[in-house]
Design an enzyme around this catalytic site. Structure first.
Site, PDB file in Angstrom:
ATOM      1  N   MET A   1     -12.172   4.956  -0.810  1.00 43.20           N
ATOM      2  CA  MET A   1     -12.850   5.223   0.463  1.00 43.20           C
ATOM      3  C   MET A   1     -13.495   6.595   0.331  1.00 43.20           C
ATOM      4  SD  MET A   1      -9.887   3.671   2.881  1.00 43.20           S
ATOM      5  CE  MET A   1      -8.754   3.597   1.498  1.00 43.20           C
TER       6      MET A   1
ATOM      7  N   HIS B   1      -8.412   1.308  -4.155  1.00 43.67           N
ATOM      8  CA  HIS B   1      -9.370   1.143  -3.057  1.00 43.67           C
ATOM      9  C   HIS B   1      -9.983   2.508  -2.771  1.00 43.67           C
ATOM     10  CE1 HIS B   1      -9.732   0.208   1.577  1.00 43.67           C
ATOM     11  NE2 HIS B   1     -10.905   0.442   1.018  1.00 43.67           N
TER      12      HIS B   1
ATOM     13  N   GLY C   1      -9.035   4.284   6.927  1.00 45.77           N
ATOM     14  CA  GLY C   1      -8.696   5.694   7.098  1.00 45.77           C
ATOM     15  C   GLY C   1      -7.219   5.941   7.379  1.00 45.77           C
TER      16      GLY C   1
ATOM     17  N   GLY D   1      -3.055   4.094   7.909  1.00 43.48           N
ATOM     18  CA  GLY D   1      -2.132   2.970   7.908  1.00 43.48           C
ATOM     19  C   GLY D   1      -1.649   2.705   9.326  1.00 43.48           C
TER      20      GLY D   1
ATOM     21  N   SER E   1       0.847  -1.205   0.000  1.00 43.66           N
ATOM     22  CA  SER E   1       0.000   0.000   0.000  1.00 43.66           C
ATOM     23  C   SER E   1       0.875   1.245   0.000  1.00 43.66           C
ATOM     24  CB  SER E   1      -0.906   0.009   1.227  1.00 43.66           C
ATOM     25  OG  SER E   1      -1.493   1.287   1.340  1.00 43.66           O
TER      26      SER E   1
ATOM     27  N   HIS F   1      -1.233  -1.257  -4.267  1.00 43.35           N
ATOM     28  CA  HIS F   1      -2.496  -0.928  -3.610  1.00 43.35           C
ATOM     29  C   HIS F   1      -2.542   0.582  -3.394  1.00 43.35           C
ATOM     30  CE1 HIS F   1      -6.087  -1.825  -1.241  1.00 43.35           C
ATOM     31  NE2 HIS F   1      -5.671  -0.911  -0.380  1.00 43.35           N
TER      32      HIS F   1
ATOM     33  N   MET G   1      -8.905   8.487  -0.268  1.00 41.38           N
ATOM     34  CA  MET G   1      -9.765   8.888   0.864  1.00 41.38           C
ATOM     35  C   MET G   1     -10.244  10.314   0.660  1.00 41.38           C
ATOM     36  SD  MET G   1      -7.380   7.526   3.947  1.00 41.38           S
ATOM     37  CE  MET G   1      -6.684   5.870   3.948  1.00 41.38           C
TER      38      MET G   1
ATOM     39  N   MET H   1     -11.809  -5.365   5.169  1.00 44.47           N
ATOM     40  CA  MET H   1     -11.017  -4.455   6.001  1.00 44.47           C
ATOM     41  C   MET H   1     -10.730  -5.146   7.333  1.00 44.47           C
ATOM     42  SD  MET H   1     -10.330  -1.755   4.264  1.00 44.47           S
ATOM     43  CE  MET H   1      -9.312  -1.197   5.618  1.00 44.47           C
TER      44      MET H   1
ATOM     45  N   ASP I   1      -6.906  -6.223   4.107  1.00 44.24           N
ATOM     46  CA  ASP I   1      -6.286  -4.895   4.144  1.00 44.24           C
ATOM     47  C   ASP I   1      -6.342  -4.316   5.554  1.00 44.24           C
ATOM     48  OD1 ASP I   1      -5.327  -2.393   3.526  1.00 44.24           O
ATOM     49  OD2 ASP I   1      -7.074  -1.770   2.346  1.00 44.24           O
TER      50      ASP I   1
HETATM   51  C1  DX5 Z   1      -6.479   1.825   5.426  1.00 44.77           C
HETATM   52  C2  DX5 Z   1      -6.038   1.439   4.040  1.00 44.77           C
HETATM   53  C3  DX5 Z   1      -4.944   0.465   3.986  1.00 44.77           C
HETATM   54  C4  DX5 Z   1      -3.666   0.891   4.659  1.00 44.77           C
HETATM   55  C5  DX5 Z   1      -3.098  -0.357   5.246  1.00 44.77           C
HETATM   56  O1  DX5 Z   1      -7.669   2.508   5.355  1.00 44.77           O
HETATM   57  O2  DX5 Z   1      -7.124   0.877   3.306  1.00 44.77           O
HETATM   58  O3  DX5 Z   1      -4.685   0.036   2.649  1.00 44.77           O
HETATM   59  O4  DX5 Z   1      -2.734   1.485   3.800  1.00 44.77           O
HETATM   60  O5  DX5 Z   1      -2.016   0.002   6.008  1.00 44.77           O
HETATM   61  P1  DX5 Z   1      -1.311  -1.011   7.017  1.00 44.77           P
HETATM   62  O6  DX5 Z   1      -0.878  -2.193   6.221  1.00 44.77           O
HETATM   63  O7  DX5 Z   1      -0.201  -0.181   7.540  1.00 44.77           O
HETATM   64  O8  DX5 Z   1      -2.333  -1.371   8.065  1.00 44.77           O
HETATM   65 ZN    ZN Z   2      -6.645  -0.027   1.312  1.00 39.91          ZN
END
Ligand code: DX5
Ligand code: ZN
Length: 218
Positions: free
Chosen positions: A69, A67, A143, A145, A9, A34, A38, A138, A176
């Site tokens: 959001m 993805h 929202g 990482g 990601s 990925h 957002m 999810m 994810d």
């Molecule tokens: C969160 C995102 C993820 C995020 C995952 O809303 O959809 O793709 O980047 O990050 P990690 O792997 O750090 O949890």
């Molecule tokens: Zn994601």
């Protein structure tokens, strides 16, 4: 070895040297990029938009797994197709007419994904699962990482895998949020096909080696 895919990601990449991080992923054993979009409305954060994704698309040599959001994602399906999305995933919680939206994505030539928040049961996909190419579960609240993995995800994977089999769906199962080298094996054993990893890859001292370790997890 399991045939699963790994999708780093870019949300966790270093944006001051995004080109270098993209090249690292190009050269690595990763399968997809990925890309988290957002809008500050559907989720309490804003990531990046069209000009950045355009730049990513020019440099990335692997499929873009986008993805969304965002609310009313159907406003931008054509734009994301033009930006090079191979997979376009929309949240179950963000659209009213999911069947129409999934078919619009496919008619534009992309693979269609549906995303479920941690609290949304997989059974709600019963009427659409046969028509989707990807279900993204999810495993954190979307929202941000670097959040902690939610353990109930394993059970959801098992239920989703069963539903996919019953409905003869081609859908891949993508996980994810909070994926790391400790839970990857258990996720794959439960039935995951695609592992997204942001923090685990980009905060590691050796990102290509971490991608390789995720790819070779059994
Ligand atoms: C969160 C995102 C993820 C995020 C995952 O809303 O959809 O793709 O980047 O990050 P990690 O792997 O750090 O949890
Ligand atoms: Zn994601």
């Amino acid at each position: 070895m399991s045939q699963h895919l790994v999708a780093p990601s870019l949300l966790s990449a270093d944006f001051t040297r995004l080109g270098d991080d993209i090249e690292m992923v190009n050269r690595s054993e990763a399968d997809w990029f990925h890309i988290d979009v957002m809008d500050g409305v559907f989720v309490p954060n804003i990531s990046f938009g069209m000009p950045v994704i355009k730049a990513i698309g020019k440099t990335a040599k692997k499929p873009l797994d986008v993805h969304l959001m965002i609310v009313k994602p159907e406003r931008y399906f054509e734009t994301f197709r033009d930006l090079g999305a191979a997979y376009l995933s929309i949240h179950y919680e963000a659209v009213t007419h999911l069947h129409r939206a999934v078919h619009q994505i496919r008619e534009l030539g992309m693979k269609a994904g549906v995303v479920l928040n941690p609290h949304t049961p997989v059974q709600l996909l019963e009427g659409i699962i046969a028509d989707v190419d990807l279900v993204l579960l999810m495993s954190v609240n979307p929202g941000f990482g670097g959040q902690k993995f939610i353990e109930s995800t394993y059970e959801k994977i098992v239920k989703l895998k069963k539903l996919i089999g019953e409905k003869h769906s081609p859908a891949l199962i993508e996980i994810d949020g909070g994926v790391d080298l400790k839970n990857a094996g258990k996720l794959l054993a439960a039935g995951a096909d695609v592992l997204v990893a942001g923090n685990t890859v980009f905060s590691s001292p050796d990102p290509p080696a971490t991608i390789r370790a995720l790819k070779h997890t059994v």
